[in-house]
Design an enzyme around this catalytic site. Sequence first.
Site, mmCIF file in Angstrom:
data_model
loop_
_atom_site.group_PDB
_atom_site.id
_atom_site.type_symbol
_atom_site.label_atom_id
_atom_site.label_comp_id
_atom_site.label_asym_id
_atom_site.label_seq_id
_atom_site.Cartn_x
_atom_site.Cartn_y
_atom_site.Cartn_z
ATOM 1 N N GLU A 1 51.334 -22.283 -12.198
ATOM 2 C CA GLU A 1 51.251 -21.207 -12.663
ATOM 3 C C GLU A 1 52.332 -20.444 -12.273
ATOM 4 O OE1 GLU A 1 49.078 -20.386 -14.681
ATOM 5 O OE2 GLU A 1 47.484 -21.975 -14.310
ATOM 6 N N CYS B 1 50.812 -11.839 -12.225
ATOM 7 C CA CYS B 1 51.769 -12.669 -13.085
ATOM 8 C C CYS B 1 51.607 -12.264 -14.598
ATOM 9 C CB CYS B 1 51.467 -14.087 -12.910
ATOM 10 S SG CYS B 1 49.842 -14.703 -12.977
#
Length: 508
Positions: A266, A300
């Site tokens: 990720e 993110c």
Amino acid sequence: MGSANKGYEFLSEIGLSSKNLGNYVGGKWKGNGPVVSTQNPVNNQQIAEVVEASIEDYEEGLKACAEAGKTWMQVPAPKRGEIVRQIGDALRAKLDPLGRLVSLEMGKILAEGIGEVQEIIDMCDFAVGLSRQLNGSVIPSERPNHMMLEMWNPLGIVGVITAFNFPCAVLGWNACIALVCGNCVVWKGAPTTPLITIAMTKLVAEVLEKNNLPGAIFTAFCGGSEIGQAIAKDTRIPLVSFTGSSKVGLEVQQTVNARSGKTLLELSGNNAIIVMDDADIQLAVRSVLFAAVGTAGQRCTTCRRLLLHESVYEKVLPQLLDSYKQVKIGDPLEKGTLLGPLHTPESKKNFEKGIEIIKSQGGKMLTGGKSVEREGNFVEPTIVEISPDAGCVKEELFGPVLYVMRFKTFEEAVAINNSVPQGLSSSIFTRRPETIFKWIGPLGSDCGIVNVNIPTNGAEIGGAFGGEKATGGGREAGSDSWKQYMRRSTCTVNYGNELPLAQGINFG
Ligand code: UN1
């Protein structure tokens, strides 16, 4: 916690003190590595001290963990689910102090700190249900008296390396699933959020102990890149889940792949919101505010690029600038604060450096662009008018900086959306069914998360979370992400007395 740190008393409710052993090794708390101090991003003063792991602590932890794995994989999956259910209950009981700790040590506002812990509780619930649904399939065999089936078995140990911005929720995505799938977990939390790593681990450890299970099923370390590299290189860990920058993620991937291990990545995002000519402007403005300013731009999934249709440009911008003016900057634990500090003094320096680069590449500051004159790591929420082709627009600057740009057609907007190396999240504001379905279809957004009329951030745990391209390709949390935490065996069973071969082969 010293008297200078008044207001930190709640930390004792979650098992923390002024000096903490940072590693849960073979069911015991240990620490033979460096002593580090963890700081409050509001003033950069010490909250407490933590003793990190030495490489010997790591080795001891991994030996115990591998041993505990033999017990854990034999516990029936629904019973493993019961343990995860108890972890969820323990989290519910400590939701407030844990959320407070996330806010204190990471710097996000309290509502988001509590939301982060809630995200793990949701994951526990999801994983409990999953523990009765790790189903394989039965496949018709082409051969008489043969049967084919798929079995899902645990991998053994899952390594989880998490980042400061979601210091415990991302552990939750991985650990809840890994545990019900029958794996032990080895966790290295972020070096700058060790208290959260310790508090979370204490809570899991108590549940394991209460159920007479080996503590080593959940092994945790505080430490830096030395421990991270040890995990990446360790052949006892078949799967390493890593959250962080694309740059470091690529290194982890190469190290793990070189020993034939698997990774779940990720990595960086560079997420856009597209506002079409028919959009509900108010909905869009509120969404952009949450997506670009929330968590001080350190998700993110933060919106970093705002693409406005030329016909709404002059409507959206003034409203957005107005809402930016009302953002209250301050202590994340204080009511009413919307924008807390960046996580560390380095983050603030990065922001300042980033602004210089943006200006040198033709960016025009519409609001913000400076750090705030006060102690701590505060910066102004910033909006920059810039060309989509500027170099800085292709990179992830981890702070509340929003690039705004103009487009004429849907196709042009999609092209801009897809023109960056990263591919995590994206969102479009429109009411037209045709545009919605084009956006989520093959010629639409190339991201892992493709939203309509909502922000780029704040995903629910029920879906698979992750992104394409430089974001790393991993999918965590909901949907069928669990399959990555297990190994699939395709089993063909002959229950007859003949040996017919597949493809009709006659062999002698
Ligand atoms: C992250 O920033 O690493 O969708 C995770 C979101 C959160 C998770 C973000 N549920 O914004």
